[in-house]
Write a protein that holds these residues in place. Structure first.
Motif, mmCIF file in Angstrom:
data_model
loop_
_atom_site.group_PDB
_atom_site.id
_atom_site.type_symbol
_atom_site.label_atom_id
_atom_site.label_comp_id
_atom_site.label_asym_id
_atom_site.label_seq_id
_atom_site.Cartn_x
_atom_site.Cartn_y
_atom_site.Cartn_z
ATOM 1 N N LYS A 48 0.395 -4.944 -4.534
ATOM 2 C CA LYS A 48 1.546 -4.593 -3.693
ATOM 3 C C LYS A 48 2.591 -3.808 -4.485
ATOM 4 O O LYS A 48 3.225 -2.890 -3.967
ATOM 5 N N SER A 49 2.765 -4.170 -5.750
ATOM 6 C CA SER A 49 3.731 -3.428 -6.569
ATOM 7 C C SER A 49 3.266 -1.993 -6.794
ATOM 8 O O SER A 49 4.082 -1.066 -6.820
ATOM 9 N N LEU A 50 1.962 -1.799 -6.963
ATOM 10 C CA LEU A 50 1.439 -0.434 -7.126
ATOM 11 C C LEU A 50 1.647 0.381 -5.849
ATOM 12 O O LEU A 50 2.007 1.563 -5.901
ATOM 13 N N ILE A 51 1.450 -0.250 -4.691
ATOM 14 C CA ILE A 51 1.699 0.449 -3.421
ATOM 15 C C ILE A 51 3.178 0.823 -3.343
ATOM 16 O O ILE A 51 3.540 1.955 -3.000
ATOM 17 N N ALA A 52 4.036 -0.144 -3.688
ATOM 18 C CA ALA A 52 5.481 0.102 -3.616
ATOM 19 C C ALA A 52 5.882 1.235 -4.562
ATOM 20 O O ALA A 52 6.752 2.059 -4.231
ATOM 21 N N LEU A 53 5.242 1.288 -5.720
ATOM 22 C CA LEU A 53 5.560 2.367 -6.671
ATOM 23 C C LEU A 53 5.199 3.727 -6.065
ATOM 24 O O LEU A 53 5.973 4.693 -6.163
ATOM 25 N N ALA A 54 4.058 3.796 -5.409
ATOM 26 C CA ALA A 54 3.647 5.054 -4.772
ATOM 27 C C ALA A 54 4.622 5.424 -3.657
ATOM 28 O O ALA A 54 5.078 6.573 -3.564
ATOM 29 N N VAL A 55 4.988 4.437 -2.839
ATOM 30 C CA VAL A 55 5.919 4.710 -1.736
ATOM 31 C C VAL A 55 7.278 5.145 -2.292
ATOM 32 O O VAL A 55 7.922 6.056 -1.752
ATOM 33 N N ALA A 56 7.698 4.510 -3.385
ATOM 34 C CA ALA A 56 8.986 4.873 -4.001
ATOM 35 C C ALA A 56 8.999 6.359 -4.372
ATOM 36 O O ALA A 56 10.019 7.036 -4.219
ATOM 37 N N HIS A 57 7.866 6.840 -4.853
ATOM 38 C CA HIS A 57 7.790 8.267 -5.204
ATOM 39 C C HIS A 57 7.762 9.139 -3.960
ATOM 40 O O HIS A 57 8.360 10.210 -3.939
ATOM 41 N N ALA A 58 7.082 8.665 -2.926
ATOM 42 C CA ALA A 58 7.057 9.444 -1.683
ATOM 43 C C ALA A 58 8.464 9.525 -1.083
ATOM 44 O O ALA A 58 8.881 10.564 -0.589
ATOM 45 N N LEU A 59 9.196 8.393 -1.170
ATOM 46 C CA LEU A 59 10.575 8.366 -0.652
ATOM 47 C C LEU A 59 11.548 9.035 -1.618
ATOM 48 O O LEU A 59 12.680 9.322 -1.254
ATOM 49 N N ALA A 88 -1.920 4.187 -16.801
ATOM 50 C CA ALA A 88 -2.971 4.964 -16.133
ATOM 51 C C ALA A 88 -3.046 4.576 -14.650
ATOM 52 O O ALA A 88 -3.138 5.452 -13.775
ATOM 53 N N GLU A 89 -2.986 3.277 -14.369
ATOM 54 C CA GLU A 89 -3.031 2.828 -12.969
ATOM 55 C C GLU A 89 -1.791 3.306 -12.211
ATOM 56 O O GLU A 89 -1.878 3.747 -11.058
ATOM 57 N N MET A 90 -0.637 3.223 -12.868
ATOM 58 C CA MET A 90 0.610 3.624 -12.210
ATOM 59 C C MET A 90 0.618 5.130 -11.945
ATOM 60 O O MET A 90 1.101 5.593 -10.904
ATOM 61 N N THR A 91 0.058 5.901 -12.873
ATOM 62 C CA THR A 91 0.007 7.353 -12.679
ATOM 63 C C THR A 91 -0.916 7.693 -11.511
ATOM 64 O O THR A 91 -0.603 8.574 -10.695
ATOM 65 N N GLU A 92 -2.029 6.961 -11.398
ATOM 66 C CA GLU A 92 -2.925 7.215 -10.258
ATOM 67 C C GLU A 92 -2.215 6.884 -8.942
ATOM 68 O O GLU A 92 -2.409 7.577 -7.939
ATOM 69 N N ALA A 93 -1.399 5.828 -8.950
ATOM 70 C CA ALA A 93 -0.657 5.466 -7.732
ATOM 71 C C ALA A 93 0.302 6.602 -7.342
ATOM 72 O O ALA A 93 0.425 6.946 -6.162
ATOM 73 N N VAL A 94 0.960 7.197 -8.341
ATOM 74 C CA VAL A 94 1.880 8.309 -8.061
ATOM 75 C C VAL A 94 1.099 9.502 -7.502
ATOM 76 O O VAL A 94 1.571 10.211 -6.597
ATOM 77 N N HIS A 95 -0.117 9.716 -7.989
ATOM 78 C CA HIS A 95 -0.932 10.810 -7.450
ATOM 79 C C HIS A 95 -1.322 10.544 -5.993
ATOM 80 O O HIS A 95 -1.446 11.485 -5.204
ATOM 81 N N VAL A 96 -1.494 9.270 -5.644
ATOM 82 C CA VAL A 96 -1.775 8.951 -4.237
ATOM 83 C C VAL A 96 -0.576 9.390 -3.385
ATOM 84 O O VAL A 96 -0.741 10.035 -2.333
ATOM 85 N N ALA A 97 0.632 9.066 -3.852
ATOM 86 C CA ALA A 97 1.841 9.487 -3.121
ATOM 87 C C ALA A 97 1.896 11.008 -3.029
ATOM 88 O O ALA A 97 2.186 11.579 -1.968
ATOM 89 N N CYS A 98 1.591 11.658 -4.139
ATOM 90 C CA CYS A 98 1.633 13.117 -4.192
ATOM 91 C C CYS A 98 0.612 13.717 -3.214
ATOM 92 O O CYS A 98 0.918 14.655 -2.474
ATOM 93 N N ALA A 99 -0.571 13.131 -3.186
ATOM 94 C CA ALA A 99 -1.622 13.645 -2.301
ATOM 95 C C ALA A 99 -1.198 13.508 -0.838
ATOM 96 O O ALA A 99 -1.410 14.423 -0.033
ATOM 97 N N LEU A 100 -0.587 12.347 -0.535
ATOM 98 C CA LEU A 100 -0.154 12.132 0.854
ATOM 99 C C LEU A 100 0.962 13.090 1.250
ATOM 100 O O LEU A 100 0.947 13.659 2.333
ATOM 101 N N ARG A 101 1.934 13.257 0.357
ATOM 102 C CA ARG A 101 3.043 14.183 0.681
ATOM 103 C C ARG A 101 2.519 15.602 0.774
ATOM 104 O O ARG A 101 2.887 16.349 1.685
ATOM 105 N N GLY A 102 1.666 15.983 -0.174
ATOM 106 C CA GLY A 102 1.109 17.342 -0.159
ATOM 107 C C GLY A 102 0.235 17.561 1.062
ATOM 108 O O GLY A 102 0.333 18.586 1.744
ATOM 109 N N GLY A 103 -0.599 16.548 1.348
ATOM 110 C CA GLY A 103 -1.485 16.650 2.505
ATOM 111 C C GLY A 103 -0.697 16.723 3.801
ATOM 112 O O GLY A 103 -1.057 17.471 4.719
ATOM 113 N N ALA A 104 0.392 15.962 3.862
ATOM 114 C CA ALA A 104 1.217 15.973 5.074
ATOM 115 C C ALA A 104 1.832 17.349 5.297
ATOM 116 O O ALA A 104 1.960 17.808 6.436
#
Lengths: 110, 313
Positions: free
Chosen positions: A45-56, A77-93
Motif C-alpha cells: 500500500k505504501s508503494l501504491i501511495a508513493l506512485a499516486v503521490a508522484h501522479a498528484l 529499485a522498487e520505489m523507482t519502479e513504482a514512480v515509473h508506474v505513475a509516470c506511465a499512467l500520466r503519460g498514457g493518459a
C-alpha cells in the motif's frame, strides 16, 4: 513565507481538524484503516501511495511515502519502479487523448 | 522546535524505572577489529581498530561464565573471527552455557583463515546471528561496503551446506536487519516472511528467524547523522515513539556486556556510549556472579532506540 510548500507544515496536518473535528476524525480514521494490513500488505500500500503521490505531484506525500516505503522494507529499485508506474499512467493518459485529437481533426479536415 | 525530553525524564514522566531482572546472558565483545566499516556501526568497528581482547581476559571471561552460571553466551565484535583467541573461548565454553551465539558479518567467515571455523561452529552447535540488512544489493552495500551483498549470499550458502538454517539440524542461522539509513526498521513478522520467500526463491538460501533492529545513534552512525544534519530529527523520532510497554522486554534487563578490556556494561550500546555497568566502572574480575536483579541500569539518549514502537529485544 518564501515558498508555498513548507516541510514543517506536514506535522501540522492534524490542525485541519480544528474547525471541523468530526469530519477530520472520520477522515483520519478512514485513512488509517485504508493503510492497515489487509488483502494488500502495508508495504504494498505504501508503494501504491508513493506512485499516486508522484501522479498528484504532492511534495508532502512524496516525503511521507518515501519514508514510509523505506520503513516498510522497500528499496530504491522498487520505489523507482513504482514512480515509473505513475509516470506511465500520466503519460498514457495524455497520449490516449490523442485519439480525441485525431477524431476532432478528422471531423474538420478533408 | 522545543527540545525533546531526555530518556531519564521520559521514564520519570511515565513513573517508570529501568532496573535489571534476572541476568542470564553474558555478551562478550572480543574487540573492535573488523574487515568492514559499516556506516550504522555504533562501535565504529573497522579494519583500523586495534582493540582486541587478549588471552588473559578471555580466561577471565571463562572464569566469570563459570561463576555466573549464564545460560547464554553471546559472542560479538567487531568481527569476533578476527580475535586470535576465539577458539580458546569456544573450547572453554563447551558444556558451560546452554546456548552460545556468534554474531557474524557473513564476510569474515569467508576469509581463508576463518572459513575452517564453519564446521567447528557446527560441531559445537554454536548459533549464528548474521547481519543481512536488505534484499537489495544497493541498500546492503550502501550500509556495509562494496561487494558485501554477493559475499554474504555466498557465506549463507556455505552455512546452509554445513546444516545451518536447515530443518532437523538444530543449527540456527538467524538474520538481523538494520535500516540502510536514518529511518525506522520495518515490522518484523512480514519482513521475516518476505526474506524467507525471496532468499529461497532467488538464491536457494534458508535461515531460521529474522530480527529487525533500529540503528542506534552512537559511533559511526551518530557521526553520519551529525554530518548530514539528521541527528536531532532521528533522536526526536525515536523519543516520540517511546512505548512504555516495550520497557520490560529490553535486552539490558537480562544481559551483561563485557568489553574487549574486561570492563562491564549494561549492554553493547552503553559500551559504545562509555556508560559503565550501573554507572560504576567495574572489571569482570570484581564480580562474584551476574549483576543482581533490581540494580539500576545506566541510561542515555540512545536508550530511546530500544523503547521505540514494538521495542528492541
Amino acid at each position: 513565507m518564501s515558498t508555498y510548500y513548507d516541510p514543517q507544515d506536514l506535522p501540522r496536518f492534524a490542525e485541519i481538524g480544528q474547525e471541523a473535528p468530526n469530519l477530520a476524525q472520520k477522515f483520519f480514521d478512514y485513512y488509517g484503516a485504508v493503510f492497515a494490513e489487509g488483502e494488500l500488505s502495508a508495504r504494498e500500500k505504501s508503494l501504491i501511495a508513493l506512485a499516486v503521490a508522484h501522479a498528484l505531484q504532492c511534495p508532502y506525500c512524496i516525503d511521507a511515502y518515501t519514508q514510509s516505503c523505506l520503513e516498510k522494507g522497500s528499496n530504491l529499485a522498487e520505489m523507482t519502479e513504482a514512480v515509473h508506474v505513475a509516470c506511465a499512467l500520466r503519460g498514457g493518459a495524455a497520449l490516449v487523448h490523442g485519439v480525441q485529437m485525431r477524431k476532432q481533426a478528422a471531423k474538420v479536415s478533408f | 522546535m522545543p527540545m525533546a525530553p531526555t530518556f531519564a525524564q521520559t521514564l520519570r514522566r511515565h513513573h517508570l524505572e529501568l532496573t535489571r531482572g534476572q541476568t542470564t546472558v553474558l555478551q562478550v565483545n572480543l574487540g573492535l577489529k573488523c574487515n568492514q566499516a559499516c556506516r550504522h556501526c555504533h562501535l565504529s568497528a573497522g579494519p583500523g581498530r586495534g582493540e582486541v581482547m587478549d588471552a588473559a581476559t578471555v580466561q577471565e571471561v571463562l572464569a566469570y561464565a563459570r561463576r555466573g552460571g549464564f545460560s547464554t553466551v553471546d559472542i560479538t565484535g567487531g568481527a569476533p573471527e578476527f580475535n586470535p583467541h576465539l577458539e580458546l573461548l569456544l573450547d572453554g565454553l563447551r558444556g558451560l552455557a546452554c546456548r552460545v551465539i556468534l554474531r557474524a558479518n557473513l564476510t569474515a567467515l569467508l576469509s581463508p583463515p576463518y572459513r575452517g571455523l564453519i564446521p567447528r561452529l557446527a560441531a559445537e552447535q554454536v548459533a549464528i546471528t548474521a547481519s543481512f540488512p536488505s534484499l537489495s544489493a544497493q541498500q546492503t552495500q550502501a550500509q556495509r561496503g562494496q561487494g558485501i551483498f554477493e559475499r554474504s549470499l555466498e557465506c549463507m550458502r556455505l552455512l546452509n551446506q554445513a546444516g545451518y538454517g536447515q530443518p532437523g539440524t538444530g543449527l540456527e542461522l538467524d538474520l538481523v536487519v538494520n535500516p540502510a539509513g536514518a529511518f525506522q526498521p520495518p515490522e518484523q513478522a512480514p519482513t521475516e516472511k518476505r526474506f524467507h520467500q525471496v532468499l529461497a526463491q532467488r538464491w536457494g538460501i534458508a535461515f531460521n528467524r529474522l530480527y529487525v533492529f533500529a540503528n542506534v545513534p552512537l559511533g559511526r552512525f551518530k557521526d553520519w547523522l551529525m554530518a548530514s544534519g539528521g541527528y536531532e530529527a532521528y533522536v526526536r523520532r525515536l523519543a516520540e515513539g517511546f512505548n512504555p510497554c516495550a520497557l520490560p522486554g529490553v535486552m539490558c534487563r537480562g544481559l551483561v556486556s563485557v568489553a574487549w578490556d574486561g570492563l562491564l556494561y549494561d549492554c553493547d550500546f552503553n559500551q559504545a556510549a562509555g556508560l559503565p555497568l550501573g554507572g560504576q566502572r567495574t572489571h569482570l574480575s570484581q564480580m562474584q556472579g551476574p549483576p543482581p536483579a533490581g540494580q539500576a541500569i545506566a541510561v542515555g539518549e540512545h536508550c530511546f532506540t530500544c523503547t521505540a514502537g514494538a521495542g528492541f529485544t
